[in-house]
Write a protein that holds these residues in place. Sequence first.
Motif, PDB file in Angstrom:
ATOM      1  N   ASP A  50      16.465  86.363  10.658  1.00  0.00           N
ATOM      2  CA  ASP A  50      16.354  86.889  12.322  1.00  0.00           C
ATOM      3  C   ASP A  50      16.791  85.770  13.155  1.00  0.00           C
ATOM      4  OD1 ASP A  50      14.754  88.716  11.191  1.00  0.00           O
ATOM      5  OD2 ASP A  50      12.679  87.991  11.713  1.00  0.00           O
ATOM      6  N   MET A  51      17.003  84.727  12.917  1.00  0.00           N
ATOM      7  CA  MET A  51      17.429  83.700  13.816  1.00  0.00           C
ATOM      8  C   MET A  51      18.964  83.752  13.917  1.00  0.00           C
ATOM      9  SD  MET A  51      17.090  81.733  16.419  1.00  0.00           S
ATOM     10  CE  MET A  51      15.491  80.976  16.384  1.00  0.00           C
ATOM     11  N   ALA A  52      19.701  84.375  13.109  1.00  0.00           N
ATOM     12  CA  ALA A  52      21.000  84.788  12.888  1.00  0.00           C
ATOM     13  C   ALA A  52      21.473  85.772  14.037  1.00  0.00           C
ATOM     14  CB  ALA A  52      21.565  84.712  11.334  1.00  0.00           C
ATOM     15  N   VAL A  53      20.333  87.001  13.740  1.00  0.00           N
ATOM     16  CA  VAL A  53      20.866  87.993  14.624  1.00  0.00           C
ATOM     17  C   VAL A  53      20.372  87.548  16.104  1.00  0.00           C
ATOM     18  CG1 VAL A  53      19.794  90.209  15.333  1.00  0.00           C
ATOM     19  CG2 VAL A  53      19.963  89.687  12.919  1.00  0.00           C
ATOM     20  N   HIS A  54      19.415  86.714  16.401  1.00  0.00           N
ATOM     21  CA  HIS A  54      19.158  86.197  17.679  1.00  0.00           C
ATOM     22  C   HIS A  54      19.967  85.219  18.285  1.00  0.00           C
ATOM     23  CE1 HIS A  54      16.108  84.462  20.665  1.00  0.00           C
ATOM     24  NE2 HIS A  54      15.603  85.568  20.561  1.00  0.00           N
ATOM     25  N   HIS A  55      20.772  84.612  17.402  1.00  0.00           N
ATOM     26  CA  HIS A  55      21.876  83.562  18.027  1.00  0.00           C
ATOM     27  C   HIS A  55      22.937  84.324  18.351  1.00  0.00           C
ATOM     28  CE1 HIS A  55      19.621  79.861  17.491  1.00  0.00           C
ATOM     29  NE2 HIS A  55      20.642  79.490  16.688  1.00  0.00           N
ATOM     30  N   GLN A  56      23.385  85.509  17.579  1.00  0.00           N
ATOM     31  CA  GLN A  56      24.468  86.176  17.647  1.00  0.00           C
ATOM     32  C   GLN A  56      24.593  87.026  19.242  1.00  0.00           C
ATOM     33  OE1 GLN A  56      27.308  86.661  16.249  1.00  0.00           O
ATOM     34  NE2 GLN A  56      28.268  88.045  17.671  1.00  0.00           N
ATOM     35  N   GLN A  57      23.401  87.264  19.654  1.00  0.00           N
ATOM     36  CA  GLN A  57      23.334  87.831  20.915  1.00  0.00           C
ATOM     37  C   GLN A  57      23.531  86.787  21.995  1.00  0.00           C
ATOM     38  OE1 GLN A  57      19.620  89.237  23.264  1.00  0.00           O
ATOM     39  NE2 GLN A  57      20.610  91.251  23.041  1.00  0.00           N
ATOM     40  N   ALA A  58      23.041  85.421  21.874  1.00  0.00           N
ATOM     41  CA  ALA A  58      23.194  84.585  22.745  1.00  0.00           C
ATOM     42  C   ALA A  58      24.732  84.070  22.737  1.00  0.00           C
ATOM     43  CB  ALA A  58      22.600  83.077  22.319  1.00  0.00           C
ATOM     44  N   VAL A  59      25.416  84.204  21.786  1.00  0.00           N
ATOM     45  CA  VAL A  59      26.862  83.778  21.676  1.00  0.00           C
ATOM     46  C   VAL A  59      27.592  85.074  22.456  1.00  0.00           C
ATOM     47  CG1 VAL A  59      28.973  83.910  20.345  1.00  0.00           C
ATOM     48  CG2 VAL A  59      26.701  82.875  19.687  1.00  0.00           C
ATOM     49  N   GLU A  60      27.273  86.339  22.276  1.00  0.00           N
ATOM     50  CA  GLU A  60      27.849  87.446  23.023  1.00  0.00           C
ATOM     51  C   GLU A  60      27.674  87.426  24.662  1.00  0.00           C
ATOM     52  OE1 GLU A  60      26.140  90.935  21.287  1.00  0.00           O
ATOM     53  OE2 GLU A  60      27.122  90.638  19.439  1.00  0.00           O
ATOM     54  N   MET A  61      26.255  87.026  24.793  1.00  0.00           N
ATOM     55  CA  MET A  61      26.089  86.818  26.340  1.00  0.00           C
ATOM     56  C   MET A  61      27.027  85.545  26.917  1.00  0.00           C
ATOM     57  SD  MET A  61      21.991  87.329  27.272  1.00  0.00           S
ATOM     58  CE  MET A  61      21.455  86.339  25.872  1.00  0.00           C
ATOM     59  N   SER A  62      27.225  84.646  26.101  1.00  0.00           N
ATOM     60  CA  SER A  62      27.754  83.589  26.867  1.00  0.00           C
ATOM     61  C   SER A  62      29.240  83.415  27.178  1.00  0.00           C
ATOM     62  CB  SER A  62      27.364  82.166  25.913  1.00  0.00           C
ATOM     63  OG  SER A  62      26.155  81.904  25.644  1.00  0.00           O
ATOM     64  N   TYR A  63      29.928  84.197  26.025  1.00  0.00           N
ATOM     65  CA  TYR A  63      31.222  84.544  26.179  1.00  0.00           C
ATOM     66  C   TYR A  63      31.429  85.894  27.401  1.00  0.00           C
ATOM     67  CZ  TYR A  63      32.960  81.967  22.169  1.00  0.00           C
ATOM     68  OH  TYR A  63      33.140  80.891  21.368  1.00  0.00           O
ATOM     69  N   LEU A  64      30.439  86.489  27.508  1.00  0.00           N
ATOM     70  CA  LEU A  64      30.387  87.645  28.682  1.00  0.00           C
ATOM     71  C   LEU A  64      30.589  86.759  29.952  1.00  0.00           C
ATOM     72  CD1 LEU A  64      27.919  90.492  27.753  1.00  0.00           C
ATOM     73  CD2 LEU A  64      30.342  90.555  28.128  1.00  0.00           C
ATOM     74  N   VAL A  65      29.506  85.809  30.104  1.00  0.00           N
ATOM     75  CA  VAL A  65      29.447  85.087  31.287  1.00  0.00           C
ATOM     76  C   VAL A  65      30.908  84.097  31.666  1.00  0.00           C
ATOM     77  CG1 VAL A  65      28.221  83.136  30.932  1.00  0.00           C
ATOM     78  CG2 VAL A  65      27.877  84.093  33.199  1.00  0.00           C
ATOM     79  N   ARG A  66      31.155  83.729  30.740  1.00  0.00           N
ATOM     80  CA  ARG A  66      32.399  82.821  30.804  1.00  0.00           C
ATOM     81  C   ARG A  66      33.472  83.382  31.434  1.00  0.00           C
ATOM     82  NH1 ARG A  66      36.001  80.791  25.762  1.00  0.00           N
ATOM     83  NH2 ARG A  66      36.651  82.648  25.981  1.00  0.00           N
ATOM     84  N   ASP A  67      33.563  84.747  30.942  1.00  0.00           N
ATOM     85  CA  ASP A  67      34.801  85.563  31.434  1.00  0.00           C
ATOM     86  C   ASP A  67      34.606  86.207  33.001  1.00  0.00           C
ATOM     87  OD1 ASP A  67      36.211  84.634  29.210  1.00  0.00           O
ATOM     88  OD2 ASP A  67      35.620  86.537  28.122  1.00  0.00           O
ATOM     89  N   ARG A  68      33.341  85.831  33.546  1.00  0.00           N
ATOM     90  CA  ARG A  68      33.033  86.688  34.719  1.00  0.00           C
ATOM     91  C   ARG A  68      32.761  85.765  35.852  1.00  0.00           C
ATOM     92  NH1 ARG A  68      32.950  89.542  30.609  1.00  0.00           N
ATOM     93  NH2 ARG A  68      33.025  91.967  30.791  1.00  0.00           N
ATOM     94  N   THR A  69      32.906  84.254  35.661  1.00  0.00           N
ATOM     95  CA  THR A  69      32.736  83.560  36.781  1.00  0.00           C
ATOM     96  C   THR A  69      33.629  82.283  36.470  1.00  0.00           C
ATOM     97  OG1 THR A  69      31.071  81.562  37.686  1.00  0.00           O
ATOM     98  CG2 THR A  69      30.998  82.158  35.366  1.00  0.00           C
ATOM     99  N   VAL A  74      28.527  76.389  35.013  1.00  0.00           N
ATOM    100  CA  VAL A  74      27.849  77.438  33.963  1.00  0.00           C
ATOM    101  C   VAL A  74      28.936  77.725  33.001  1.00  0.00           C
ATOM    102  CG1 VAL A  74      27.460  79.985  34.113  1.00  0.00           C
ATOM    103  CG2 VAL A  74      26.733  78.526  36.092  1.00  0.00           C
ATOM    104  N   ARG A  75      30.200  77.771  33.172  1.00  0.00           N
ATOM    105  CA  ARG A  75      31.189  78.073  32.086  1.00  0.00           C
ATOM    106  C   ARG A  75      30.915  76.792  31.078  1.00  0.00           C
ATOM    107  NH1 ARG A  75      35.682  81.014  32.662  1.00  0.00           N
ATOM    108  NH2 ARG A  75      37.017  79.382  31.766  1.00  0.00           N
TER     109      ARG A  75
END
Length: 209
Positions: A50-69, A74-75
């Motif tokens: 479960d935590m592997a799945v949970h972590h994967q979304q955090a990674v995706e969110m973090s790369y999304l915001v890194r490219d948008r600010t 924050v980066r």
Amino acid sequence: MRRAGWVAGAAAAVLLAAAAVTSAVAGDAGDDGAARPPAAGSADAGFARDMAVHHQQAVEMSYLVRDRTRDEEVRRLAYDIAQTQANQRGMLLGWLDLWELPKVSSDPPMTWMGMRADTSRGDGALMPGMATDAEMDRLAALRGKAAEVFYLQLMTDHHRGGVHMAEGCAAQCAVAAEKRLAQGMVDGQRAEIALMAELLAERGARPRR
């Protein structure tokens, strides 16, 4: 810079502690002294999946915001979270391989904690704190300050859910190395929650709940 260093240091400490115990995670010893891996339905296996799945979304969110600010603070935070959680995710999946257990279970998420995730909703939020598909799409569409605020709010919720899950493993898991990793997650993510509250306040916002 001080806050960025604090987060980076916390992330590094978690990774170093995790790396130091990786070799000891084969499992508990049986009566004959041989290593015995956790069962497929154990808290150890359930948390790892479960935590592997949970972590994967955090990674995706973090790369999304890194490219948008262009905001460096924050980066840096997003990069630290992405790197820490990607490494921890690799460890969790590696342990499942070591234990010769499936990475996907027929049981609903969170069963190992005595909870039943509502998988019928179909909105992507499988576990505590996870963003819905609509929220991920909204984050992808935002830019600048709006993206920063929404990311910090989403990640605060995500970390709170992650802390809840990690506390469950720290209390219920049998493999000592995994328990230590879970406690490291609790400590690191709590520190990041406090930092994100400060970053939100600087932007005239606050956590959603």
